[in-house]
Design a protein around this motif. Structure first.
Motif, PDB file in Angstrom:
ATOM      1  N   GLN A 159       0.811  -1.214   0.000  1.00 57.08           N
ATOM      2  CA  GLN A 159       0.000   0.000   0.000  1.00 57.08           C
ATOM      3  C   GLN A 159       0.848   1.269   0.000  1.00 57.08           C
ATOM      4  N   ASN A 160       2.008   1.229   0.654  1.00 56.17           N
ATOM      5  CA  ASN A 160       2.857   2.432   0.701  1.00 56.17           C
ATOM      6  C   ASN A 160       3.877   2.465  -0.424  1.00 56.17           C
ATOM      7  N   GLY A 161       3.748   1.554  -1.391  1.00 61.69           N
ATOM      8  CA  GLY A 161       4.607   1.580  -2.565  1.00 61.69           C
ATOM      9  C   GLY A 161       5.786   0.633  -2.500  1.00 61.69           C
ATOM     10  N   ILE A 162       6.538   0.611  -3.588  1.00 63.86           N
ATOM     11  CA  ILE A 162       7.726  -0.233  -3.691  1.00 63.86           C
ATOM     12  C   ILE A 162       8.718   0.449  -4.619  1.00 63.86           C
ATOM     13  N   PHE A 163      10.015   0.229  -4.391  1.00 59.66           N
ATOM     14  CA  PHE A 163      11.051   0.779  -5.262  1.00 59.66           C
ATOM     15  C   PHE A 163      11.582  -0.308  -6.195  1.00 59.66           C
ATOM     16  N   ALA A 164      11.731   0.047  -7.459  1.00 56.61           N
ATOM     17  CA  ALA A 164      12.419  -0.796  -8.428  1.00 56.61           C
ATOM     18  C   ALA A 164      13.744  -0.124  -8.755  1.00 56.61           C
ATOM     19  N   SER A 165      14.834  -0.873  -8.657  1.00 55.82           N
ATOM     20  CA  SER A 165      16.155  -0.285  -8.900  1.00 55.82           C
ATOM     21  C   SER A 165      16.841  -0.974 -10.069  1.00 55.82           C
ATOM     22  N   ILE A 166      17.746  -0.239 -10.698  1.00 52.92           N
ATOM     23  CA  ILE A 166      18.609  -0.846 -11.711  1.00 52.92           C
ATOM     24  C   ILE A 166      20.053  -0.508 -11.372  1.00 52.92           C
ATOM     25  N   GLN A 167      20.913  -1.449 -11.693  1.00 46.96           N
ATOM     26  CA  GLN A 167      22.321  -1.350 -11.326  1.00 46.96           C
ATOM     27  C   GLN A 167      23.141  -2.056 -12.402  1.00 46.96           C
ATOM     28  N   VAL A 168      24.189  -1.413 -12.880  1.00 47.36           N
ATOM     29  CA  VAL A 168      25.047  -2.031 -13.882  1.00 47.36           C
ATOM     30  C   VAL A 168      26.088  -2.906 -13.195  1.00 47.36           C
ATOM     31  N   LEU A 169      26.331  -4.089 -13.762  1.00 48.44           N
ATOM     32  CA  LEU A 169      27.318  -5.019 -13.213  1.00 48.44           C
ATOM     33  C   LEU A 169      28.592  -5.061 -14.052  1.00 48.44           C
ATOM     34  N   GLY A 170      28.513  -4.612 -15.298  1.00 49.68           N
ATOM     35  CA  GLY A 170      29.705  -4.582 -16.146  1.00 49.68           C
ATOM     36  C   GLY A 170      29.433  -5.083 -17.547  1.00 49.68           C
ATOM     37  N   TYR A 171      30.447  -4.977 -18.395  1.00 51.32           N
ATOM     38  CA  TYR A 171      30.343  -5.510 -19.749  1.00 51.32           C
ATOM     39  C   TYR A 171      30.475  -7.021 -19.724  1.00 51.32           C
ATOM     40  N   THR A 172      29.911  -7.665 -20.750  1.00 54.43           N
ATOM     41  CA  THR A 172      29.981  -9.121 -20.839  1.00 54.43           C
ATOM     42  C   THR A 172      30.639  -9.557 -22.144  1.00 54.43           C
ATOM     43  N   GLU A 173      31.033 -10.811 -22.164  1.00 51.84           N
ATOM     44  CA  GLU A 173      31.508 -11.439 -23.389  1.00 51.84           C
ATOM     45  C   GLU A 173      30.297 -11.716 -24.286  1.00 51.84           C
ATOM     46  N   PRO A 174      30.526 -12.092 -25.559  1.00 50.45           N
ATOM     47  CA  PRO A 174      29.392 -12.351 -26.464  1.00 50.45           C
ATOM     48  C   PRO A 174      28.417 -13.400 -25.933  1.00 50.45           C
ATOM     49  N   ASN A 175      28.901 -14.336 -25.108  1.00 49.63           N
ATOM     50  CA  ASN A 175      28.024 -15.366 -24.551  1.00 49.63           C
ATOM     51  C   ASN A 175      27.273 -14.911 -23.304  1.00 49.63           C
ATOM     52  N   GLY A 176      27.425 -13.641 -22.926  1.00 49.48           N
ATOM     53  CA  GLY A 176      26.711 -13.114 -21.775  1.00 49.48           C
ATOM     54  C   GLY A 176      27.443 -13.253 -20.458  1.00 49.48           C
ATOM     55  N   LYS A 177      28.653 -13.795 -20.479  1.00 49.96           N
ATOM     56  CA  LYS A 177      29.432 -13.985 -19.268  1.00 49.96           C
ATOM     57  C   LYS A 177      30.078 -12.664 -18.854  1.00 49.96           C
ATOM     58  N   LEU A 178      29.955 -12.314 -17.572  1.00 42.90           N
ATOM     59  CA  LEU A 178      30.519 -11.061 -17.071  1.00 42.90           C
ATOM     60  C   LEU A 178      32.035 -11.058 -17.229  1.00 42.90           C
ATOM     61  N   ILE A 179      32.573 -10.009 -17.816  1.00 43.42           N
ATOM     62  CA  ILE A 179      34.014  -9.894 -18.029  1.00 43.42           C
ATOM     63  C   ILE A 179      34.705  -9.545 -16.720  1.00 43.42           C
ATOM     64  N   LYS A 180      35.761 -10.292 -16.395  1.00 45.47           N
ATOM     65  CA  LYS A 180      36.502 -10.056 -15.156  1.00 45.47           C
ATOM     66  C   LYS A 180      37.556  -8.980 -15.410  1.00 45.47           C
ATOM     67  N   ALA A 181      37.100  -7.750 -15.386  1.00 44.34           N
ATOM     68  CA  ALA A 181      37.991  -6.636 -15.700  1.00 44.34           C
ATOM     69  C   ALA A 181      37.890  -5.577 -14.624  1.00 44.34           C
ATOM     70  N   LYS A 182      38.910  -4.744 -14.553  1.00 45.42           N
ATOM     71  CA  LYS A 182      38.928  -3.625 -13.618  1.00 45.42           C
ATOM     72  C   LYS A 182      37.837  -2.637 -13.995  1.00 45.42           C
ATOM     73  N   LYS A 183      37.112  -2.136 -13.002  1.00 49.10           N
ATOM     74  CA  LYS A 183      35.959  -1.280 -13.261  1.00 49.10           C
ATOM     75  C   LYS A 183      36.287   0.214 -13.124  1.00 49.10           C
ATOM     76  N   TYR A 184      37.566   0.545 -13.003  1.00 50.65           N
ATOM     77  CA  TYR A 184      37.967   1.953 -12.973  1.00 50.65           C
ATOM     78  C   TYR A 184      39.391   2.062 -13.503  1.00 50.65           C
ATOM     79  N   ARG A 185      39.796   3.285 -13.814  1.00 52.83           N
ATOM     80  CA  ARG A 185      41.165   3.508 -14.270  1.00 52.83           C
ATOM     81  C   ARG A 185      41.791   4.608 -13.428  1.00 52.83           C
ATOM     82  N   GLU A 186      43.102   4.599 -13.369  1.00 55.14           N
ATOM     83  CA  GLU A 186      43.847   5.562 -12.566  1.00 55.14           C
ATOM     84  C   GLU A 186      44.533   6.574 -13.475  1.00 55.14           C
ATOM     85  N   ILE A 187      44.291   7.846 -13.201  1.00 54.29           N
ATOM     86  CA  ILE A 187      44.843   8.924 -14.022  1.00 54.29           C
ATOM     87  C   ILE A 187      45.752   9.790 -13.162  1.00 54.29           C
TER      88      ILE A 187
END
Length: 325
Positions: free
Chosen positions: A223-251
């Motif tokens: 009755q008081n509502g609900i939240f729907a959230s979206i969150q990115v997990l990363g890029y994937t390989e062509p088969n949909g498998k999450l790529i095990k890569a660093k998610k930031y770079r250092e400058i």
């Protein structure tokens, strides 16, 4: 030949010492915990894949001395990287074990209703998705009647700057997760979701809006509502498998080394057409994952907020069970 063997052996051990795959498991069942969160304690982090595995390299993460593991329903665990095992076991939280969502399926006559999404194609007024952030939008029962969410409609922007010389969008495949949260007394989302979540892929062929069917999750709006959230997990390989890569770079800058988060396609258009404040955000690896209303208190320098683009116009389709008159 003998020298070549020893050189190969040394290189093999060097590789093991600098990079290793680690699997996060349930301490009671020994089952892998899919998409567990790994925080580096410096405001950055990453996610395990669908098999609970991620790759750690001291060469890539030079200033990381501890890893912090978490997942819904499990106690958080911190481990030094000096003696990092290949398997990490998380313990189920006692209070979570006894928590069950009792939600009787809605039955009887119903009608399909829609809440139209609100989007645009101006990528200057878009949220840049990173693994650091989660965005939540509130939905209320439709017409005050018992309501089930059957589909989410996610506005997206595939920016023209990512086109090739032939005018075609460059290929990509991004893994997202949708989750659902109860509403707290302050109007924001609960810290932890006890509802089922769902992962999905978006690529360069995606239509706008992206339509995500979730009827099988059986999400009924309180009755008081609900939240729907979206969150990115990363890029994937062509088969949909999450790529095990660093998610930031250092400058390197004059003030030192800055960590810049990787941004992922597609962009999420924020709008100024929604009355009131409907969108909350949080940092996954920072500030204890505290939800905050997306306004100037979250980031006084945000171009989106200052220009009035402070809501994500997520749409939905519902099953509405109208009571007999």
């Amino acid at each position: 030949m003998k020298n070549l063997f020893w050189i190969s052996l040394v290189l093999f051990h060097f590789h093991l010492g600098t990079s290793q795959d680690i699997t996060i498991k349930d301490g009671a069942t020994n089952e892998a915990i899919a998409f567990a969160t790994i925080s580096f304690g410096n405001g950055k982090g990453t996610f395990a894949d669908d098999e609970g595995s991620f790759r750690f390299s001291k060469k890539l993460y030079k200033d990381v001395d501890s890893l912090f593991f978490s997942s819904i329903g499990y106690a958080d665990l911190g481990i030094s990287v000096e003696n990092l095992p290949t398997e990490i076991f998380l313990s189920q939280e006692a209070d979570e074990l006894e928590t069950v969502i009792l939600s009787a399926p809605l039955t009887g006559k119903y009608k399909y209703r829609k809440q139209k999404e609100i989007g645009h194609d101006n990528y200057f007024d878009c949220w840049l998705p990173t693994v650091e952030s989660e965005i939540a939008v509130k939905f209320n029962p439709y017409d005050g009647a018992p309501t089930q969410i059957t589909q989410l409609k996610l506005p997206v922007v595939l920016e023209a700057s990512q086109s090739s010389k032939k005018g075609k969008l460059r290929k990509f495949s991004t893994l997202f997760r949708v989750s659902f949260y109860d509403v707290k007394n302050d109007g924001g989302p609960e810290d932890r979701s006890l509802y089922p979540s769902k992962t999905f892929l978006i690529n360069q062929t995606t239509d706008d809006p992206f339509e995500l069917d979730i009827e099988e999750l059986k999400i009924y709006i309180p009755q008081n509502g609900i939240f729907a959230s979206i969150q990115v997990l990363g890029y994937t390989e062509p088969n949909g498998k999450l790529i095990k890569a660093k998610k930031y770079r250092e400058i390197k800058t004059r003030g030192g080394v800055e960590k810049v988060s990787t941004t992922y396609r597609p962009l999420l258009p924020f709008t100024k057409e929604i009355e009131g404040k409907n969108t909350w955000v949080r940092r996954i690896f920072f500030n204890h994952k505290t939800w905050q209303l997306f306004d100037l208190t979250y980031n006084p320098n945000s171009k989106l907020v200052r220009s009035g683009h402070d809501d994500y116009g997520m749409g939905a389709e519902f099953k509405v069970f109208y009571r007999e008159q």
